[in-house]
Design a protein around this motif. Structure first.
Motif, PDB file in Angstrom:
ATOM      1  N   LEU A 146       0.838  -1.201   0.000  1.00 20.99           N
ATOM      2  CA  LEU A 146       0.000   0.000   0.000  1.00 20.99           C
ATOM      3  C   LEU A 146       0.875   1.254   0.000  1.00 20.99           C
ATOM      4  O   LEU A 146       0.853   2.061   0.931  1.00 20.99           O
ATOM      5  N   PRO A 147       1.639   1.469  -1.073  1.00 19.17           N
ATOM      6  CA  PRO A 147       2.589   2.586  -1.083  1.00 19.17           C
ATOM      7  C   PRO A 147       1.931   3.952  -1.138  1.00 19.17           C
ATOM      8  O   PRO A 147       2.591   4.965  -0.877  1.00 19.17           O
ATOM      9  N   TRP A 148       0.640   4.019  -1.455  1.00 18.78           N
ATOM     10  CA  TRP A 148      -0.058   5.284  -1.653  1.00 18.78           C
ATOM     11  C   TRP A 148      -0.615   5.876  -0.357  1.00 18.78           C
ATOM     12  O   TRP A 148      -1.220   6.955  -0.381  1.00 18.78           O
ATOM     13  N   LEU A 149      -0.421   5.207   0.760  1.00 17.89           N
ATOM     14  CA  LEU A 149      -0.903   5.747   2.021  1.00 17.89           C
ATOM     15  C   LEU A 149      -0.100   6.985   2.445  1.00 17.89           C
ATOM     16  O   LEU A 149       0.948   7.269   1.865  1.00 17.89           O
ATOM     17  N   ASP A 150      -0.571   7.684   3.464  1.00 16.23           N
ATOM     18  CA  ASP A 150       0.075   8.920   3.908  1.00 16.23           C
ATOM     19  C   ASP A 150       1.235   8.588   4.851  1.00 16.23           C
ATOM     20  O   ASP A 150       1.182   8.854   6.056  1.00 16.23           O
ATOM     21  N   TRP A 151       2.280   8.018   4.273  1.00 13.43           N
ATOM     22  CA  TRP A 151       3.448   7.632   5.067  1.00 13.43           C
ATOM     23  C   TRP A 151       4.265   8.872   5.414  1.00 13.43           C
ATOM     24  O   TRP A 151       4.701   9.605   4.532  1.00 13.43           O
ATOM     25  N   ARG A 152       4.505   9.080   6.713  1.00 14.40           N
ATOM     26  CA  ARG A 152       5.305  10.209   7.144  1.00 14.40           C
ATOM     27  C   ARG A 152       6.778   9.844   7.302  1.00 14.40           C
ATOM     28  O   ARG A 152       7.652  10.696   7.175  1.00 14.40           O
ATOM     29  N   ALA A 153       7.052   8.571   7.603  1.00 14.48           N
ATOM     30  CA  ALA A 153       8.439   8.135   7.791  1.00 14.48           C
ATOM     31  C   ALA A 153       8.454   6.630   7.997  1.00 14.48           C
ATOM     32  O   ALA A 153       7.414   6.002   8.237  1.00 14.48           O
ATOM     33  N   THR A 154       9.645   6.065   7.867  1.00 11.60           N
ATOM     34  CA  THR A 154       9.911   4.707   8.352  1.00 11.60           C
ATOM     35  C   THR A 154      10.800   4.847   9.579  1.00 11.60           C
ATOM     36  O   THR A 154      11.837   5.510   9.527  1.00 11.60           O
ATOM     37  N   VAL A 155      10.388   4.230  10.674  1.00  9.41           N
ATOM     38  CA  VAL A 155      11.177   4.259  11.906  1.00  9.41           C
ATOM     39  C   VAL A 155      11.452   2.823  12.328  1.00  9.41           C
ATOM     40  O   VAL A 155      10.538   2.118  12.773  1.00  9.41           O
ATOM     41  N   HIS A 156      12.686   2.387  12.149  1.00 13.17           N
ATOM     42  CA  HIS A 156      13.062   1.061  12.624  1.00 13.17           C
ATOM     43  C   HIS A 156      13.019   1.033  14.146  1.00 13.17           C
ATOM     44  O   HIS A 156      13.320   2.027  14.811  1.00 13.17           O
ATOM     45  N   HIS A 157      12.677  -0.110  14.685  1.00 16.89           N
ATOM     46  CA  HIS A 157      12.649  -0.245  16.143  1.00 16.89           C
ATOM     47  C   HIS A 157      14.049  -0.044  16.724  1.00 16.89           C
ATOM     48  O   HIS A 157      15.065  -0.256  16.062  1.00 16.89           O
ATOM     49  N   GLY A 158      14.065   0.353  17.990  1.00 12.40           N
ATOM     50  CA  GLY A 158      15.322   0.474  18.722  1.00 12.40           C
ATOM     51  C   GLY A 158      15.131  -0.059  20.121  1.00 12.40           C
ATOM     52  O   GLY A 158      14.013  -0.082  20.640  1.00 12.40           O
ATOM     53  N   LEU A 159      16.206  -0.506  20.732  1.00  7.97           N
ATOM     54  CA  LEU A 159      16.117  -0.989  22.105  1.00  7.97           C
ATOM     55  C   LEU A 159      17.255  -0.401  22.934  1.00  7.97           C
ATOM     56  O   LEU A 159      18.262   0.057  22.388  1.00  7.97           O
ATOM     57  N   PRO A 160      17.097  -0.372  24.257  1.00  8.74           N
ATOM     58  CA  PRO A 160      18.128   0.236  25.114  1.00  8.74           C
ATOM     59  C   PRO A 160      19.484  -0.448  24.943  1.00  8.74           C
ATOM     60  O   PRO A 160      19.562  -1.681  24.930  1.00  8.74           O
ATOM     61  N   VAL A 161      20.535   0.337  24.832  1.00  2.76           N
ATOM     62  CA  VAL A 161      21.855  -0.227  24.556  1.00  2.76           C
ATOM     63  C   VAL A 161      22.381  -1.065  25.708  1.00  2.76           C
ATOM     64  O   VAL A 161      23.250  -1.922  25.517  1.00  2.76           O
ATOM     65  N   ASP A 162      21.859  -0.829  26.909  1.00  2.00           N
ATOM     66  CA  ASP A 162      22.333  -1.596  28.060  1.00  2.00           C
ATOM     67  C   ASP A 162      21.403  -2.740  28.431  1.00  2.00           C
ATOM     68  O   ASP A 162      21.589  -3.392  29.465  1.00  2.00           O
ATOM     69  N   LEU A 163      20.403  -3.018  27.604  1.00  4.37           N
ATOM     70  CA  LEU A 163      19.447  -4.081  27.913  1.00  4.37           C
ATOM     71  C   LEU A 163      20.073  -5.462  27.757  1.00  4.37           C
ATOM     72  O   LEU A 163      19.894  -6.349  28.607  1.00  4.37           O
ATOM     73  N   LEU A 164      20.802  -5.648  26.667  1.00  2.00           N
ATOM     74  CA  LEU A 164      21.441  -6.930  26.370  1.00  2.00           C
ATOM     75  C   LEU A 164      22.940  -6.694  26.212  1.00  2.00           C
ATOM     76  O   LEU A 164      23.345  -5.761  25.536  1.00  2.00           O
ATOM     77  N   ARG A 165      23.741  -7.553  26.789  1.00  2.00           N
ATOM     78  CA  ARG A 165      25.183  -7.317  26.790  1.00  2.00           C
ATOM     79  C   ARG A 165      25.873  -8.106  25.677  1.00  2.00           C
ATOM     80  O   ARG A 165      25.387  -9.136  25.215  1.00  2.00           O
ATOM     81  N   PHE A 166      27.008  -7.614  25.279  1.00  2.00           N
ATOM     82  CA  PHE A 166      27.820  -8.231  24.241  1.00  2.00           C
ATOM     83  C   PHE A 166      28.473  -9.520  24.751  1.00  2.00           C
ATOM     84  O   PHE A 166      29.023  -9.550  25.847  1.00  2.00           O
ATOM     85  N   HIS A 167      28.390 -10.579  23.960  1.00  2.00           N
ATOM     86  CA  HIS A 167      29.022 -11.857  24.266  1.00  2.00           C
ATOM     87  C   HIS A 167      30.071 -12.137  23.193  1.00  2.00           C
ATOM     88  O   HIS A 167      29.731 -12.389  22.038  1.00  2.00           O
ATOM     89  N   GLU A 168      31.317 -12.081  23.582  1.00  2.20           N
ATOM     90  CA  GLU A 168      32.396 -12.243  22.612  1.00  2.20           C
ATOM     91  C   GLU A 168      32.576 -13.694  22.181  1.00  2.20           C
ATOM     92  O   GLU A 168      32.852 -13.979  21.007  1.00  2.20           O
ATOM     93  N   GLU A 169      32.420 -14.632  23.124  1.00  4.62           N
ATOM     94  CA  GLU A 169      32.651 -16.048  22.826  1.00  4.62           C
ATOM     95  C   GLU A 169      31.342 -16.822  22.936  1.00  4.62           C
ATOM     96  O   GLU A 169      30.770 -16.944  24.024  1.00  4.62           O
ATOM     97  N   PRO A 170      30.836 -17.379  21.834  1.00  5.85           N
ATOM     98  CA  PRO A 170      29.584 -18.127  21.886  1.00  5.85           C
ATOM     99  C   PRO A 170      29.802 -19.581  22.309  1.00  5.85           C
ATOM    100  O   PRO A 170      30.934 -20.061  22.371  1.00  5.85           O
TER     101      PRO A 170
END
Length: 351
Positions: A146-170
């Motif tokens: 439905l490309p003809w709708l009144d789209w104002r923007a695309t906003v990709h989701h985001g999450l808090p940077v400290d919610l999940l921690r980096f794991h270097e070794e799986p």
């Protein structure tokens, strides 16, 4: 700004375990409060939020969906939004098209983020009746039907940077996280892991609507020796579940509007192997944060070279592209532009 955020009532905000829309709403609301906005959240009464809470139901209605009409709760809540609308500068709906007739009655600006697919028969006729509704998409792919709708923007989701921690070794397993449904294709994940010779851990919700599919198509596969079903996981368990995986398998068989689990995996440093459908190409950078594939064969081949993906690069891509700060900033700019437009229109009418 005085902003109302209107969440679906299927899960509380944020969800205890599975739940995408309500989780994003939680992060957006708290981010707007941090910026100093006056925010009112319409959601379940047991929601946890920094905003002013208006209850639309005592708890998540998916807990009572077999004995209650979920739309009754939503319509009552949306009418309450209209009743209180003179207290807001802008109302931001996350309830898809259900809110449209109510939005037309508001004395203030409104915006709707669509969180679901738009390729279902019948939707085109409905949306043509509401083509004036200002909308945000959660991916460019979502707009395609439905490309003809009144789209104002695309906003990709985001999450808090400290919610999940980096794991270097799986560890040595691959992960599937989400929902047991035909669209999510857990059977593909099981087959990919089997052919790659790797253990598969599945953390997934089994909704009542998918119970028959699970029992007929999937339950037997859970008995295979390389498969471990972990039930639903909350954010605390999700951290290790995703972070210790060698890769997240995202073998979808539908035009996924976003796929929150993909950025959750990247936040942990875990690369993603996703079927090239829906929003996946907007999230996974092929050869950098994972691989986009078109078949089980290609997924198996991608797993064989998964160690070529730099886990630190996955985390860096998440921080650069999918933080909650970026999401909140984008929405704030959209709100400001809409309110400027409303003021300009009112000035023009006064002149």
């Amino acid at each position: 700004m005085r902003i109302a955020q209107v969440s679906p009532l299927y899960e509380r905000v944020p969800p205890v375990a599975y739940g995408g829309v309500e989780r994003v709403v939680a992060w957006l609301v708290d981010g707007l409060v941090s910026l100093g906005h006056d925010v009112t959240l319409f959601a379940t009464g047991d929601s946890q939020t920094r905003a002013r809470l208006v209850s639309g139901s005592d708890s998540a209605i998916r807990l009572i969906e077999d004995t209650a009409d979920p739309q009754a709760f939503h319509f009552a809540m949306l009418e309450e939004v209209v009743r209180r609308a003179d207290k807001f500068d802008l109302v931001h709906f996350h309830t898809d098209y259900t809110s449209f007739p109510f939005a037309r009655r508001l004395p203030c600006a409104s915006l709707t983020t669509l969180h679901w697919r738009l390729d279902i028969p019948g939707l085109s006729a409905l949306y043509r009746q509401f083509a004036d509704m200002p909308l945000v998409s959660i991916s460019d792919a979502q707009r395609a039907p439905l490309p003809w709708l009144d789209w104002r923007a695309t906003v990709h989701h985001g999450l808090p940077v400290d919610l999940l921690r980096f794991h270097e070794e799986p560890s040595d397993y691959v992960a599937f996280l989400g929902r047991i449904s035909p669209a999510k294709r857990p059977d593909r994940a099981i087959e990919i892991a089997r052919r790659a010779g790797l253990p598969l851990r599945i953390a997934a919700k089994i909704a009542n609507s998918d119970r028959e599919y699970f029992e007929q198509e999937i339950a037997g596969l859970f008995e295979l020796p390389h498969v471990e079903y972990c039930g639903e996981v909350d954010d605390a368990r999700k951290n290790d579940f995703l972070g210790q995986a060698r890769a997240l398998l995202f073998p979808i068989d539908w035009p996924e509007p976003f796929g929150l689990v993909m950025i959750e995996a990247l936040a942990c440093g875990t690369p993603v192997i996703a079927f090239n459908n829906g929003a996946a190409p907007e999230i996974v950078e092929h050869g950098v944060t994972g691989f986009l594939v078109d078949s089980v064969d290609e997924a198996v081949a991608a797993l064989a070279k998964i160690d070529t993906i730099d886990r630190a690069a996955c985390r860096a891509a998440f921080e650069r592209r999918f933080s909650v700060e970026r999401m909140v900033d984008q929405y704030s700019r959209i709100y400001e532009a809409m309110l400027r437009g409303t003021c300009d229109a009112q000035s023009a009418q006064a002149d």
